[in-house]
Design a protein around this motif. Structure first.
Motif, short mmCIF file in Angstrom:
data_model
loop_
_atom_site.label_atom_id
_atom_site.label_comp_id
_atom_site.label_asym_id
_atom_site.label_seq_id
_atom_site.Cartn_x
_atom_site.Cartn_y
_atom_site.Cartn_z
N LYS A 55 -12.85 -21.96 18.47
CA LYS A 55 -11.76 -21.53 19.35
C LYS A 55 -12.32 -20.74 20.52
CE LYS A 55 -8.42 -21.04 15.58
NZ LYS A 55 -7.53 -20.12 14.88
N ARG A 56 -13.28 -19.88 20.22
CA ARG A 56 -13.87 -19.04 21.27
C ARG A 56 -14.64 -19.88 22.28
NH1 ARG A 56 -18.33 -15.86 22.09
NH2 ARG A 56 -17.86 -14.07 23.44
N GLU A 57 -15.38 -20.88 21.78
CA GLU A 57 -16.12 -21.78 22.67
C GLU A 57 -15.18 -22.45 23.67
OE1 GLU A 57 -19.49 -22.78 22.96
OE2 GLU A 57 -19.58 -20.84 21.93
N ALA A 58 -14.07 -22.99 23.14
CA ALA A 58 -13.09 -23.67 24.01
C ALA A 58 -12.52 -22.68 25.03
CB ALA A 58 -11.97 -24.27 23.16
N ALA A 59 -12.20 -21.48 24.57
CA ALA A 59 -11.61 -20.47 25.46
C ALA A 59 -12.57 -20.11 26.59
CB ALA A 59 -11.22 -19.23 24.65
N LEU A 60 -13.84 -19.95 26.25
CA LEU A 60 -14.83 -19.56 27.27
C LEU A 60 -14.96 -20.64 28.35
CD1 LEU A 60 -15.38 -17.09 25.61
CD2 LEU A 60 -17.80 -17.68 25.58
#
Ligand code: R5P
Length: 227
Positions: A7-12
């Motif tokens: 989720k964090r990868e996508a958000a970044l």
């Protein structure tokens, strides 16, 4: 890689599209949270300046202020960009949203964004809307039993969201009716029918709104556009 890291990868990846001076729609949920934190980090580090957020829930408003993003209410001006998670993402980037209860403020905000970017892990991808997730429908509290009766004529499997002794209440003081969408349903026609049902405030169907999606899997982030 665990789900949170995805989720964090996508958000970044999505936050990389935010530019200094942008008015940004701030989504709600466990994926949007990473985007809000990253915008806050970039502002603190001087990597972004002059960004203003419009929050899609009380929770995101609180988080944005905590991480140092100035927050303004929604007004009629277009937003430069909005970043948000989703519960289902179809190949044409039609979405189901609202399992977190924020669908109304999300739709009001994201419809005004020049660019609406979806962020998710790969578990949210579906071939057909309604495949995995129930559809959240926000309904007025007054007369909700009558509204539910009308809705059950359209979606018989639906039920009032009630996690405990009391129904779930949205930030807008409304209730949520969650319903499975039968396979083969014409989604655009369903949206029209639901929006025409007395007592319905809005639905979690976000049709034709998303410009692109960043979807994270263990082998990397895929950028999707409607197909
Ligand atoms: O009401 C909640 C929102 O529509 C969320 O964007 C959606 O439920 C996805 O949330 P999460 O990123 O936590 O899966």
């Amino acid at each position: 890689m665990d789900l949170e890291a995805l989720k964090r990868e996508a958000a970044l990846r999505a936050v990389a599209l935010v530019k200094s001076g942008d008015r940004v729609g701030l989504g709600t949920g466990s994926t949007a949270k990473y985007a809000i934190e990253e915008i806050g980090r970039k502002l603190a580090a001087g990597e972004l300046t002059g960004v203003v957020g419009v929050a899609t829930s009380e929770a995101s408003d609180t988080l944005a202020r905590q991480v140092g993003i100035p927050v303004e209410p929604l007004d009629p001006r277009p937003l430069d960009i909005a970043l948000d998670g989703a519960d289902e993402i179809a190949p044409n980037l039609d979405l189901i949203k609202g399992l977190g209860g924020a669908l109304l403020r999300e739709k009001l905000t994201e419809v005004q964004a020049r660019r609406f970017i979806v962020i998710a892990d790969q578990t949210k991808l579906v071939e057909h809307i309604g495949e995995k997730s129930a559809l959240p429908i926000e309904i007025a509290r007054f007369g909700f039993l009558s509204t539910i009766e009308r809705l059950r004529a359209v979606l018989p499997s639906g039920r009032l969201r009630q996690p405990g002794a009391q129904p779930y209440v949205t930030d807008n003081g409304n209730y949520i009716f969650d319903a499975q969408i039968p396979a083969g349903t014409d989604i655009a026609a369903l949206e029209r029918q639901l929006k025409g049902t007395l007592g319905v405030v809005d639905t979690g169907l976000f049709l034709g709104m998303a410009e692109r999606a960043f979807v994270a899997a263990p082998d990397g982030v895929t950028e999707l556009t409607p197909r």
